[in-house]
Design a protein around this motif. Structure first.
Motif, PDB file in Angstrom:
ATOM      1  N   TRP A  48       0.813  11.034   0.247  1.00 13.21           N
ATOM      2  CA  TRP A  48       0.737  11.133  -1.207  1.00 13.21           C
ATOM      3  C   TRP A  48       2.041  11.731  -1.716  1.00 13.21           C
ATOM      4  CZ3 TRP A  48      -1.558   9.511  -5.413  1.00 13.21           C
ATOM      5  CH2 TRP A  48      -1.387  10.224  -6.615  1.00 13.21           C
TER       6      TRP A  48
ATOM      7  N   ALA B  72       1.781   8.617  -6.406  1.00  8.63           N
ATOM      8  CA  ALA B  72       1.375   7.408  -5.687  1.00  8.63           C
ATOM      9  C   ALA B  72       1.330   7.669  -4.187  1.00  8.63           C
ATOM     10  CB  ALA B  72       2.377   6.284  -5.950  1.00  8.63           C
TER      11      ALA B  72
ATOM     12  N   LYS C 290       5.997   1.742  -1.985  1.00  4.58           N
ATOM     13  CA  LYS C 290       5.162   2.462  -2.949  1.00  4.58           C
ATOM     14  C   LYS C 290       3.904   1.636  -3.189  1.00  4.58           C
ATOM     15  CE  LYS C 290       5.411   4.393  -7.594  1.00  4.58           C
ATOM     16  NZ  LYS C 290       6.328   4.725  -8.691  1.00  4.58           N
TER      17      LYS C 290
ATOM     18  N   ASN D 189       0.160   0.664  -4.934  1.00  2.00           N
ATOM     19  CA  ASN D 189      -0.599   0.883  -6.172  1.00  2.00           C
ATOM     20  C   ASN D 189      -1.891   1.615  -5.816  1.00  2.00           C
ATOM     21  OD1 ASN D 189      -2.453  -0.983  -5.231  1.00  2.00           O
ATOM     22  ND2 ASN D 189      -1.666  -2.655  -6.492  1.00  2.00           N
ATOM     23  N   GLN D 190      -2.642   1.992  -6.815  1.00  5.31           N
ATOM     24  CA  GLN D 190      -3.767   2.879  -6.560  1.00  5.31           C
ATOM     25  C   GLN D 190      -4.779   2.302  -5.574  1.00  5.31           C
ATOM     26  OE1 GLN D 190      -6.708   3.491  -9.491  1.00  5.31           O
ATOM     27  NE2 GLN D 190      -7.420   5.435  -8.611  1.00  5.31           N
TER      28      GLN D 190
END
Ligand code: SF4
Ligand code: SF4
Lengths: 384, 93
Positions: free
Chosen positions: B23, B29, B40, B42-43
């Motif tokens: 995290w 992110a 990176k 996404n959620q």
């Protein structure tokens, strides 16, 4: 939807921190990108300074941390720094020639949480023959490679390619495989610092590059999944510049041995621009607020032809250092670009390389070293 | 080399040793770190991968996500993402 508002362009975090721990190095590479006047450099940061830099950079959003130099293994606090970086949640990377990587130090670095080692071939041409003939240097690499494997690190190798070794690229690849490398980066020399002094001797001809690419492809096919090979072409042979450092002050933050913060390792050469030092200013202010980092951020600083160029976003005008070295103006277009009025300077260097005009005997190679560095400083002082 | 069969409900994916999932506060992110860079996420990708611990089955990951986000019918999306993640070598099965 919210009403549109004008937002000031806010740069992202300095994702990539390069900690150049020392300019000291046992080697003498002719392509070294450390400054030519490195012998003049003031005191190195102490352990506590570096620990603070790591904490501040992490808090500002840095994620990748490379320890480099010079030869970072010459710092005996390397393990302490790696341990702190690891604790802070950095992904840690050691860039080394392998000289000094004993088994004991490797174990200590593993315990400290070092994620990854990039081993460079110290092909400094002085050692080239020795290296290619499998003697002393090769044995050292073999030992270091075994140590890296024993400690479970992936084996990543890097070799700087230039006119004097490019024709042996097949043997360099074979040796990397023999040493157990999973990745091999064949990076053509870039012409800064010591490499710039030696440019005429190091710049390969187009034919040499084409042959090297062909041989690299054949080797890729031959070895299949055993090794992944990256071949980085030299920008002098292109007509568009590279997007240097992926954009000035965009992701890269270099801290030099004396604590100067730079947007790239060679930016200190640029005139009229003062770069902040971590002894005086915290990393967040350096990154977001200092003139040194803001000057060439984005596109606002551009002149013609870049200012109205439809390709701006692609390369952001190329490399500021290369623009300065070849035109005297750090805000000019990178002369690698064929839209630059100074593009002929790059073309001329390449043409000389094509003709093979520069005999190494006529102009000896300059090996990087403290005596040579001092000699050059004295020479410059004498000229003033 | 890489397995191309469909990912079943009993498979137990785990994040590959080649990557580190963490995290990132500054980016708000989940990211995958590896020697030369960073992905990176996404959620939803982050929420799926953080549950890939090599012990939980795909069915359990799906059930956990459905509970956490108070929703149903996530299985197809999760499996589709895991297939992509496997292709990228982010996960081992
Ligand atoms: S390029 Fe060569 S001389 Fe320069 S720091 Fe690296 S190993 Fe040392
Ligand atoms: S003119 Fe400038 S912005 Fe356009 S391609 Fe050349 S270097 Fe890049």
């Amino acid at each position: 939807m919210n009403a549109p508002e004008v937002v000031k362009h806010q740069p992202g975090p300095p994702l990539w921190l390069l900690a150049e721990l020392t300019y000291r190095c046992p080697l003498h590479c002719v392509f070294c990108y450390n400054p030519v006047d490195f012998a003049h450099a003031p005191d190195e940061l102490c352990t506590d300074d570096w620990l603070r830099v790591l904490r501040e950079a992490r808090a500002a959003g840095s994620v990748q941390c490379g320890f480099s130099g010079g030869e970072p293994l010459l710092r005996d606090d390397l393990e302490v720094l790696v341990a702190e970086a690891h604790k802070l949640g950095f992904y840690t990377n050691l860039l080394t020639s392998g000289v000094g990587l004993t088994d004991a130090r490797a174990r200590a670095l593993k315990d400290a949480g070092l994620d990854h080692i990039q081993l460079s071939f110290q092909d400094s041409t002085r050692e080239l023959n020795d290296f290619l003939s499998h003697t002393r240097t090769f044995e050292l690499k073999q030992k270091v490679a075994a140590t890296i494997n024993d400690h479970g690190w992936p084996m990543v190798m890097n070799c700087v390619i230039h006119r004097l070794n490019i024709d042996y690229i097949d043997r360099i690849i074979d040796m990397a495989v023999e040493l157990g490398a999973e990745y091999l980066e064949l990076a053509n020399s870039q012409y800064y610092s010591w490499a710039m002094l030696n440019r005429d001797q190091l710049l390969p001809s187009r034919e040499q590059i084409e042959r090297a690419e062909r041989v690299t492809n054949e080797r890729r096919q031959h070895y299949g999944e055993r090794i992944r090979i990256f071949f980085v072409v030299p920008d002098y042979h292109e007509t568009r510049p590279k997007k240097c450092m992926n954009g000035w002050g965009n992701v890269f933050l270099t801290i030099t041995p004396d604590g100067t913060a730079l947007p790239c390792h060679t930016a200190r050469m640029l005139p009229g621009l003062a770069f902040p030092n971590v002894r005086d200013l915290d990393v967040r202010s350096i990154w977001f607020d200092s003139e040194g980092f803001n000057r060439y951020r984005g596109k606002g600083w551009m002149k013609a032809p870049c200012r109205s160029c439809p390709e701006q976003e692609k390369d952001l005008g190329g490399c500021r250092c290369q623009a300065f070295m070849l035109t005297g103006d750090p805000a000019a277009a990178d002369p690698v670009c064929d839209k630059s009025p100074a593009h002929h300077k790059v073309v001329e260097a390449v043409v000389r390389a094509e003709r093979g005009e520069v005999a190494v005997v006529a102009k000896p190679l300059v090996f990087r070293g403290p005596e040579e560095s001092r000699r050059r400083l004295a020479g410059l002082a004498g000229m003033k | 080399m890489s397995d191309t069969s469909a990912i079943g409900a009993t498979a137990t994916p785990r994040v590959s040793k080649r990557f580190r999932l963490q995290w990132e506060e500054a980016q708000q992110a989940w990211v995958l770190l590896y020697p030369e860079g960073m992905v990176k996420l996404n959620q939803s990708a982050g929420e799926i991968l953080r549950r890939c611990d090599g012990v939980s089955s795909v069915a359990e990951v799906v059930a956990d996500l459905e509970q956490a986000f108070a929703t149903a019918g996530l299985e197809a999306d999760v499996v589709a993402f895991l297939e992509l993640a496997r292709k990228q070598q982010w996960i081992d099965m």
